[in-house]
Design a protein around this motif. Structure first.
Motif, PDB file in Angstrom:
ATOM      1  N   GLY A 146     -23.142  10.376  -0.939  1.00 12.17           N
ATOM      2  CA  GLY A 146     -22.422  11.221  -1.879  1.00 12.17           C
ATOM      3  C   GLY A 146     -20.979  10.789  -2.066  1.00 12.17           C
ATOM      4  N   ARG A 147     -20.407  11.161  -3.223  1.00 13.77           N
ATOM      5  CA  ARG A 147     -19.006  10.851  -3.505  1.00 13.77           C
ATOM      6  C   ARG A 147     -18.111  11.490  -2.452  1.00 13.77           C
ATOM      7  NH1 ARG A 147     -16.531   9.461  -8.042  1.00 13.77           N
ATOM      8  NH2 ARG A 147     -15.017  11.141  -7.757  1.00 13.77           N
ATOM      9  N   GLY A 148     -17.161  10.714  -1.956  1.00 15.20           N
ATOM     10  CA  GLY A 148     -16.220  11.220  -0.975  1.00 15.20           C
ATOM     11  C   GLY A 148     -16.730  11.226   0.454  1.00 15.20           C
ATOM     12  N   GLN A 149     -18.018  10.897   0.657  1.00 13.25           N
ATOM     13  CA  GLN A 149     -18.584  10.865   2.008  1.00 13.25           C
ATOM     14  C   GLN A 149     -18.670   9.445   2.563  1.00 13.25           C
ATOM     15  OE1 GLN A 149     -18.609  13.768   3.227  1.00 13.25           O
ATOM     16  NE2 GLN A 149     -18.354  14.737   1.215  1.00 13.25           N
ATOM     17  N   VAL A 150     -18.265   8.471   1.765  1.00 16.72           N
ATOM     18  CA  VAL A 150     -18.117   7.091   2.218  1.00 16.72           C
ATOM     19  C   VAL A 150     -16.628   6.771   2.171  1.00 16.72           C
ATOM     20  CG1 VAL A 150     -18.694   4.660   1.790  1.00 16.72           C
ATOM     21  CG2 VAL A 150     -20.391   6.459   1.328  1.00 16.72           C
ATOM     22  N   SER A 151     -16.113   6.204   3.246  1.00 12.65           N
ATOM     23  CA  SER A 151     -14.680   5.927   3.297  1.00 12.65           C
ATOM     24  C   SER A 151     -14.433   4.541   3.864  1.00 12.65           C
ATOM     25  CB  SER A 151     -13.956   6.977   4.149  1.00 12.65           C
ATOM     26  OG  SER A 151     -14.385   6.921   5.496  1.00 12.65           O
ATOM     27  N   THR A 152     -13.196   4.083   3.689  1.00 13.94           N
ATOM     28  CA  THR A 152     -12.782   2.814   4.281  1.00 13.94           C
ATOM     29  C   THR A 152     -11.363   2.952   4.800  1.00 13.94           C
ATOM     30  OG1 THR A 152     -12.711   0.408   3.952  1.00 13.94           O
ATOM     31  CG2 THR A 152     -11.871   1.777   2.154  1.00 13.94           C
ATOM     32  N   TYR A 153     -11.098   2.329   5.908  1.00 13.60           N
ATOM     33  CA  TYR A 153      -9.799   2.385   6.591  1.00 13.60           C
ATOM     34  C   TYR A 153      -8.998   1.170   6.144  1.00 13.60           C
ATOM     35  CZ  TYR A 153      -7.399   4.247  10.818  1.00 13.60           C
ATOM     36  OH  TYR A 153      -6.557   4.856  11.706  1.00 13.60           O
ATOM     37  N   ILE A 154      -7.800   1.409   5.644  1.00  6.43           N
ATOM     38  CA  ILE A 154      -6.928   0.327   5.189  1.00  6.43           C
ATOM     39  C   ILE A 154      -5.619   0.394   5.957  1.00  6.43           C
ATOM     40  CG2 ILE A 154      -5.633  -0.608   3.232  1.00  6.43           C
ATOM     41  CD1 ILE A 154      -7.855   0.477   1.401  1.00  6.43           C
ATOM     42  N   LEU A 155      -5.274  -0.700   6.615  1.00  6.74           N
ATOM     43  CA  LEU A 155      -4.054  -0.777   7.420  1.00  6.74           C
ATOM     44  C   LEU A 155      -2.915  -1.347   6.573  1.00  6.74           C
ATOM     45  CD1 LEU A 155      -5.609  -2.243  10.684  1.00  6.74           C
ATOM     46  CD2 LEU A 155      -4.797   0.104  10.357  1.00  6.74           C
ATOM     47  N   ALA A 156      -1.979  -0.507   6.199  1.00  7.87           N
ATOM     48  CA  ALA A 156      -0.818  -0.964   5.440  1.00  7.87           C
ATOM     49  C   ALA A 156       0.189  -1.592   6.394  1.00  7.87           C
ATOM     50  CB  ALA A 156      -0.180   0.202   4.695  1.00  7.87           C
ATOM     51  N   GLY A 157       0.717  -2.753   6.011  1.00  9.21           N
ATOM     52  CA  GLY A 157       1.717  -3.401   6.833  1.00  9.21           C
ATOM     53  C   GLY A 157       1.271  -4.715   7.442  1.00  9.21           C
ATOM     54  N   LEU A 158       0.040  -5.141   7.150  1.00  9.39           N
ATOM     55  CA  LEU A 158      -0.467  -6.408   7.678  1.00  9.39           C
ATOM     56  C   LEU A 158      -0.131  -7.595   6.781  1.00  9.39           C
ATOM     57  CD1 LEU A 158      -4.004  -5.376   8.993  1.00  9.39           C
ATOM     58  CD2 LEU A 158      -1.941  -5.839  10.333  1.00  9.39           C
ATOM     59  N   GLY A 159       0.375  -7.331   5.592  1.00 10.45           N
ATOM     60  CA  GLY A 159       0.716  -8.408   4.667  1.00 10.45           C
ATOM     61  C   GLY A 159       0.288  -8.166   3.243  1.00 10.45           C
ATOM     62  N   ASP A 160      -0.631  -7.211   3.030  1.00  6.99           N
ATOM     63  CA  ASP A 160      -1.016  -6.856   1.666  1.00  6.99           C
ATOM     64  C   ASP A 160       0.141  -6.142   0.970  1.00  6.99           C
ATOM     65  OD1 ASP A 160      -3.714  -7.775   1.795  1.00  6.99           O
ATOM     66  OD2 ASP A 160      -4.279  -5.959   2.878  1.00  6.99           O
TER      67      ASP A 160
END
Length: 378
Positions: A278-292
């Motif tokens: 379902g929408r909103g029940q799948v997520s991904t962790y993004i680490l800000a500060g690694l170079g992106d």
């Protein structure tokens, strides 16, 4: 509970700004043993302590190099467990600490302390690493440079493989004794094309048979998308597949082994998983500060939101003993420049942390993102 007496020099910051500051710089603690035990090493976020600020429980770095020199100090709690956060002597806000959970005092039927099976994260989340080893971690040429999955195992604070029976026993106790509301199951990546999905499926099934507890499972995208249906059938309510970094050059530099699974494969897996969970029940962790860059992170988030995937963006926190232990944390201004637009994007699309059934997005403790969402909704 009697409220804390007002502080004459109190100069409150907006909650989201204060959390950004604390998660970027960390804090020094006048009383390190206040509240629930802090956590060192291990999989996922570490070297943090849970603190409640303006009703929001967040994980704040306390054992990292930046924290040791942080301008922020949390005073010793008063008789009611409440403290004041100060910067250069100026009081900025109030904080309390979640108490040590009762289930930590128990052991499993086979003699393992419950705290070696699963731990309290934030205020009401049970977290476990089903397999405390990883094919990526064994090689310096493949390991994710921010990862400390082997540290807690080497220190004897956990066991390598948690059985389904152990997880079910601990989860039931955590719900009954401490009112845990949802559970996060992550895993190191084992050999095999399922990338840990099989372990998570049997673990989720065992917990659901013992207690009615929403569960998020987390793993790398398996080669076969049929695993998403199997995980859902086993009892998983939500799924996390973590990009960490969003551009291929940064991924290959920071996590060369995991980068063998391309960003495009992640997006294929997201597209296949959303109809299942379902929408909103799948997520991904993004680490800000690694170079992106800010622009790269927001462009990826826009693409994720379009698929119905919740992008949980958190500030990178260097963990002692890892190759990135001296890597700088992102500035509060950098995080504000991402989380402000992202929260508006999420609210406009109807993907809000409060609607997640389980997992990192629902917990929200490792980022100020949910507080930005609250501001965007007000």
């Amino acid at each position: 509970m009697k409220p804390m007496a007002p502080t004459a020099d109190l100069a409150p910051l907006p909650t989201e700004r204060l959390i950004n500051e604390l998660q970027s710089y960390g804090v020094r603690l006048a009383e390190p043993k206040a509240g629930a035990d802090s956590r060192r090493g291990g999989a996922g976020p570490s070297d943090h302590k849970a603190m409640t600020i303006d009703g929001m429980t967040v994980m704040v770095p306390v054992h990292t190099a930046p924290a040791f020199d942080s301008p922020y100090l949390v005073e010793k709690p008063d008789a009611f467990g409440r403290s004041v956060i100060r910067r250069d002597g100026l009081a900025l806000g109030e904080v309390s600490f979640p108490l040590q959970p009762k289930f930590y005092g128990l052991t499993t039927a086979d003699g393992i302390p419950y705290s070696k099976i699963a731990v309290l994260h934030g205020r009401d989340v049970l977290a476990t690493t089903v397999l405390q080893s990883c094919i990526r971690y064994q090689s310096r040429t493949k390991t994710c440079q921010f990862c400390a999955i082997g540290q807690s195992l080497a220190a004897g604070r956990t066991i390598e493989r948690k059985t389904p029976a152990q997880l079910a026993e601990v989860a039931k106790a955590a719900v009954e004794l401490d009112g845990v509301k949802h559970m996060v199951m992550t895993t190191g990546t084992p050999p095999g094309r399922d990338r840990g999905a099989a372990l998570l499926a049997e673990s989720a099934a065992a917990v659901k048979a013992a207690v009615d507890l929403p569960i998020q499972v987390q793993c790398e995208p398996p080669d076969d998308d049929a695993w998403f249906g199997r995980l859902r059938t086993a009892g998983a309510d939500a799924l996390g597949m973590h990009l960490e970094a969003v551009t291929e050059p940064v991924r290959h530099r920071i996590m060369p082994g995991k980068a063998q699974v391309s960003v495009e494969r992640y997006f294929e897996a997201f597209a296949a998983a959303v109809p299942v969970f379902g929408r909103g029940q799948v997520s991904t962790y993004i680490l800000a500060g690694l170079g992106d860059s800010r622009e790269d992170i927001l462009a990826t988030c826009e693409r994720l939101v379009g698929l119905g995937v919740y992008p949980f963006v958190v500030p990178f926190v260097p963990i002692s003993g890892t190759p990135l232990e001296s890597h700088p944390t992102p500035t509060p201004a950098f995080m504000h420049a991402i989380l402000g637009p992202l929260s508006g994007m999420l609210v406009a699309s109807g993907l809000k942390a409060i609607d997640a059934k389980a997992g990192c997005a629902k917990c929200g403790a490792c980022s100020a993102l949910s507080t930005y969402e609250r501001r965007a909704c007000s």
